[in-house]
Scaffold this motif. Structure first.
Motif, short mmCIF file in Angstrom:
data_model
loop_
_atom_site.label_atom_id
_atom_site.label_comp_id
_atom_site.label_asym_id
_atom_site.label_seq_id
_atom_site.Cartn_x
_atom_site.Cartn_y
_atom_site.Cartn_z
N ALA A 1 0.83 -1.21 0.00
CA ALA A 1 0.00 0.00 0.00
C ALA A 1 0.86 1.26 0.00
O ALA A 1 0.55 2.24 -0.69
CB ALA A 1 -0.92 -0.01 1.21
N SER A 2 1.95 1.23 0.77
CA SER A 2 2.83 2.39 0.85
C SER A 2 3.50 2.68 -0.49
O SER A 2 3.55 3.82 -0.94
CB SER A 2 3.89 2.14 1.93
OG SER A 2 4.83 3.18 1.97
N LEU A 3 4.01 1.63 -1.14
CA LEU A 3 4.66 1.81 -2.44
C LEU A 3 3.64 2.23 -3.50
O LEU A 3 3.95 3.06 -4.37
CB LEU A 3 5.33 0.49 -2.87
CG LEU A 3 6.58 0.10 -2.08
CD1 LEU A 3 6.98 -1.34 -2.38
CD2 LEU A 3 7.74 1.04 -2.41
N ASP B 1 3.56 5.74 -5.88
CA ASP B 1 3.85 5.47 -7.29
C ASP B 1 3.39 6.63 -8.18
O ASP B 1 2.32 7.21 -7.97
CB ASP B 1 3.16 4.17 -7.72
CG ASP B 1 3.53 3.78 -9.13
OD1 ASP B 1 4.56 3.13 -9.32
OD2 ASP B 1 2.78 4.16 -10.06
N THR B 2 4.21 6.94 -9.19
CA THR B 2 3.87 8.04 -10.09
C THR B 2 3.84 7.60 -11.55
O THR B 2 3.63 8.44 -12.45
CB THR B 2 4.91 9.17 -9.95
OG1 THR B 2 6.22 8.65 -10.20
CG2 THR B 2 4.84 9.80 -8.57
N LYS C 1 -4.23 2.55 -10.61
CA LYS C 1 -3.76 2.91 -9.27
C LYS C 1 -4.93 3.19 -8.33
O LYS C 1 -4.96 2.71 -7.19
CB LYS C 1 -2.83 4.12 -9.34
CG LYS C 1 -2.33 4.59 -7.98
CD LYS C 1 -1.39 5.78 -8.10
CE LYS C 1 -0.98 6.30 -6.73
NZ LYS C 1 -0.04 7.43 -6.80
N GLN C 2 -5.92 3.95 -8.80
CA GLN C 2 -7.06 4.30 -7.97
C GLN C 2 -7.88 3.08 -7.57
O GLN C 2 -8.32 2.95 -6.42
CB GLN C 2 -7.94 5.33 -8.68
CG GLN C 2 -7.33 6.72 -8.76
CD GLN C 2 -6.96 7.27 -7.39
OE1 GLN C 2 -7.71 7.15 -6.41
NE2 GLN C 2 -5.77 7.87 -7.29
N HIS D 1 -3.30 -9.36 -10.66
CA HIS D 1 -2.98 -10.00 -11.94
C HIS D 1 -2.82 -8.94 -13.03
O HIS D 1 -1.86 -8.98 -13.82
CB HIS D 1 -4.09 -10.98 -12.33
CG HIS D 1 -3.94 -12.34 -11.73
ND1 HIS D 1 -2.87 -13.16 -12.01
CD2 HIS D 1 -4.72 -13.02 -10.86
CE1 HIS D 1 -2.99 -14.30 -11.34
NE2 HIS D 1 -4.11 -14.24 -10.63
N THR D 2 -3.75 -8.01 -13.05
CA THR D 2 -3.68 -6.93 -14.05
C THR D 2 -2.43 -6.07 -13.83
O THR D 2 -1.73 -5.71 -14.79
CB THR D 2 -4.93 -6.04 -13.95
OG1 THR D 2 -6.10 -6.85 -14.11
CG2 THR D 2 -4.92 -4.96 -15.01
N LEU D 3 -2.14 -5.76 -12.58
CA LEU D 3 -0.97 -4.94 -12.26
C LEU D 3 0.33 -5.60 -12.71
O LEU D 3 1.21 -4.95 -13.28
CB LEU D 3 -0.93 -4.68 -10.75
CG LEU D 3 0.30 -3.92 -10.21
CD1 LEU D 3 0.33 -2.50 -10.77
CD2 LEU D 3 0.30 -3.90 -8.69
N LEU D 4 0.44 -6.91 -12.46
CA LEU D 4 1.69 -7.61 -12.79
C LEU D 4 1.90 -7.76 -14.29
O LEU D 4 3.00 -8.12 -14.73
CB LEU D 4 1.71 -8.98 -12.10
CG LEU D 4 1.87 -8.93 -10.58
CD1 LEU D 4 1.65 -10.29 -9.95
CD2 LEU D 4 3.25 -8.38 -10.21
N GLN D 5 0.87 -7.51 -15.08
CA GLN D 5 1.03 -7.51 -16.54
C GLN D 5 1.42 -6.12 -17.06
O GLN D 5 1.72 -5.96 -18.24
CB GLN D 5 -0.28 -7.95 -17.20
CG GLN D 5 -0.63 -9.41 -16.91
CD GLN D 5 -2.05 -9.77 -17.34
OE1 GLN D 5 -2.71 -8.98 -17.99
NE2 GLN D 5 -2.50 -10.95 -16.98
N GLU D 6 1.40 -5.16 -16.17
CA GLU D 6 1.74 -3.78 -16.54
C GLU D 6 3.25 -3.65 -16.74
O GLU D 6 4.04 -4.03 -15.88
CB GLU D 6 1.26 -2.82 -15.44
CG GLU D 6 1.52 -1.37 -15.71
CD GLU D 6 0.71 -0.84 -16.87
OE1 GLU D 6 1.28 -0.07 -17.65
OE2 GLU D 6 -0.48 -1.21 -17.00
#
Length: 629
Positions: free
Chosen positions: A189-191, A195-196, A203-204, A465-470
């Motif tokens: 959560a902190s990272l 994140d930018t 992200k939201q 899963h979606t994030l790790l494909q980013e």
């Protein structure tokens, strides 16, 4: 005392190689077995663990000798090659292992010897490739993972025929831990917050889900805030300034339209009427949409809905019925229907506002909460429970950020009320909320035709899963996401079934009013012939990491609906804390047709491994107080 992992609960389970599950040998596997009988044509009966099978040997051997064998063929019959000499009186297991290492050209490392010794003792077959992979894992174990844990994990992978991949191994190792989930979540959560580079919508969505897990009572706090704001708007004693602050907060949170005023805020709901009345807002819209000639049918619908609405008190139901009786005495016109709708809306708004505090953690027969009914009376469209939860979180955020002391006071009152409402239902609600939002088993849910796909898509695991494909992601965030995903996969892989016996493992990161804790639940039970859980027998362990009581393990055993509870904790003073709760536990279990046998308070021992209880590995109870009921 720190217990970093647990062993599976044994509930009269048969080992994988029990007689009711034939040993499945594959070419190239190595195992340790004993020759029981010899037959013509170099056929022999071999015993491995509790199983016996017939195989053809490459060379004649002697009955009673124990060897390492390697499978050289399986079709049309099992063919075995003798890898080591017989286990004689002067031969030690280590000598046989060294002979095996030389014959199979395996590295003579301490890790390899430990692996072979383990599988020799467990009487399980393992291939050369699996041995080499296992040795590599043992040489590079994560911090805090013992070789004993790793060997048991590798054994489980082989027994259950799991892929021998690093992902599966790491997931199983991670899934066995009873602490650290809250820390992993907090780090992620902190990272994520800093994140930018991620797409803003991704992200939201992730931030909202992490927030939902971190604050399981935020929706209930929002429900109380909503009720208090509505009370101020309908209270003649409230000042115009307070009412304007309340209305502004509702507008900013998307609960009422921006064009709403103090005069019309409660009458701007123009949602379409539903054929089947569920939420309170549909009651009002059904009245408005009804043709005068159908008034009789309308009243019957309203009476049925009112009678079945368990969020209304008997007095409130009676008042609504009196409104209906008075309406029946009037000539039915479009105008009288509109007046009747406004009267019903005002009564329902007032009733659900008053009843919010008493029903924070309950739902009606349709699975709706008080907030769902209140919002349906205010919103232009009847929203889903998921959308309503988002509105409540937004309301809490806007209220906390409000510079107005009046709104700040409402938030403080709501927090206090929720905190004072904590009971068993609240805890159950928190566990369900966190597990639902984590989405640990979302893959299985996808196979259910009645599954709410929108709800599933918002869960954390599918979003990970979606994030790790980013591709556009920092290495630190990717590592944190992978660690979190590994922990969740580990819970799934550690859960499973063996015949009628089932095991379920869940780890829940909980946060209550600023206090964080890890809660791990390990359930073992059995299934009946009809596929349903047998509620008469079970073993449940709760591993809790709490700020004040530190590590606590609760071992609950159910035998023929008789419940025995053992609480393990280093604090000798917990007996006095437990005594007042004993009667409530007994009554609560009796309501579910269970009988409480006793509650036992035990301390952990930092000595030898407990042989009588697998509650915490490398521990046994040292002393304690038994509470008999």
């Amino acid at each position: 005392m720190t217990a970093t992992s647990f062993n599976p609960i044994q509930m009269q389970q048969n080992p994988i190689t029990a007689n009711n599950q034939p040993l499945a040998l594959k070419q190239g596997q190595v195992f340790h077995g004993t020759i029981k009988k010899l037959y013509p044509d170099q056929m022999a009966e071999i015993q491995v663990g509790n199983q016996k099978f017939i195989a053809k040997l490459e060379v004649p051997l002697k009955t009673g000798d124990a060897h390492f064998f390697q499978v050289t063929g399986t079709d049309p019959q099992t063919e075995l090659k003798v890898v080591t000499g017989p286990m004689t009186q002067g031969t030690s297991p280590s000598q046989q292992i060294n002979q095996l290492l030389e014959t199979m050209n395996l590295p003579k490392t301490a890790e390899m010897q430990q692996i072979l010794g383990h599988f020799m003792k467990e009487q399980l077959p393992i291939s050369k490739e699996q041995l080499l992979q296992a040795e590599m894992w043992l040489k590079a174990l994560p911090e805090g993972v013992s070789k004993v844990d790793a060997l048991q994990t590798i054994q489980k992978m082989i027994e259950l025929k799991m892929p021998m991949t690093n992902d599966v191994f790491q997931a199983l190792i991670s899934g066995q831990k009873t602490s650290g989930m809250a820390t992993i979540m907090e780090n992620f959560a902190s990272l994520l917050a800093r994140d930018t580079v991620l797409p803003e919508h991704l992200k939201q969505n992730l931030m909202q889900q992490v927030q939902a897990i971190a604050k399981p009572f935020e929706v209930e706090t929002g429900s109380v805030v909503l009720a208090r704001i509505l009370e101020s708007l309908t209270n003649n004693a409230a000042t115009t300034s307070e009412k304007m602050q309340a209305l502004t907060t509702l507008k900013e949170s998307g609960i009422v339209p921006n064009q709403a005023t103090l005069q019309n805020w409660s009458s701007m709901n123009d949602a379409k009427a539903s054929q089947q009345i569920q939420v309170a807002g549909q009651v009002v819209q059904t009245i408005i949409a009804t043709k005068p000639e159908n008034a009789g049918q309308l009243i019957e619908q309203l009476k049925s809905w009112t009678a079945n609405q368990n969020f209304l008190t008997n007095d409130q139901k009676q008042q609504i019925n009196q409104l209906m009786d008075r309406f029946n005495q009037l000539p039915v016109t479009k105008q009288t229907l509109e007046i009747f709708a406004k009267q019903i809306q005002d009564h329902l708004l007032k009733a659900f506002t008053q009843n919010t505090s008493d029903h924070l953690f309950t739902q009606d027969a349709k699975g709706l909460s008080v907030k769902d009914h209140l919002l349906s009376l205010l919103k232009q469209e009847v929203a889903s429970p998921l959308q309503n939860e988002a509105l409540m979180r937004n309301l809490v955020k806007n209220s906390i950020d409000s510079p107005q002391p009046f709104i700040q006071q409402i938030v403080s009152q709501a927090d206090a009320l929720v905190q004072n409402s904590m009971d068993s239902k609240a805890m159950q609600h928190a566990m369900k909320t966190v597990l639902k939002n984590l989405g640990i088993s979302y893959e299985a849910t996808l196979g259910n035709k009645s599954a709410d796909l929108q709800m599933i898509a918002h869960q954390l695991k599918p979003q990970l899963h979606t994030l790790l494909q980013e591709t556009n992601m920092t290495p630190q965030l990717k590592e944190a996401a992978e660690m979190l995903m590994t922990r969740m996969n580990g819970m799934q892989l550690s859960s499973g079934e063996n015949g009628h016996q089932h095991q379920l493992i869940m780890q829940v990161p909980l946060e209550f009013f600023g206090k964080k804790m890890d809660a791990t639940l390990q359930w073992n039970g059995r299934m009946k012939d009809d596929g349903k859980i047998d509620a008469n027998y079970a073993r449940v362990l709760f591993y809790l990491q709490m700020a004040s009581m530190q590590e606590t393990v609760i071992d609950m055993q159910v035998q023929n609906r008789v419940v025995t509870v053992t609480v393990f904790n280093e604090n000798s003073e917990i007996q006095s804390l437990a005594e007042p709760l004993k009667s409530a536990l007994k009554i609560g279990l009796a309501e579910k047709n269970y009988q409480l046998s006793g509650v036992f308070m035990k301390q952990f021992d930092k000595g030898q491994t407990a042989k009588t209880s697998p509650v915490v590995e490398q521990r046994e109870e040292q002393s304690g107080v038994d509470i008999r009921v």
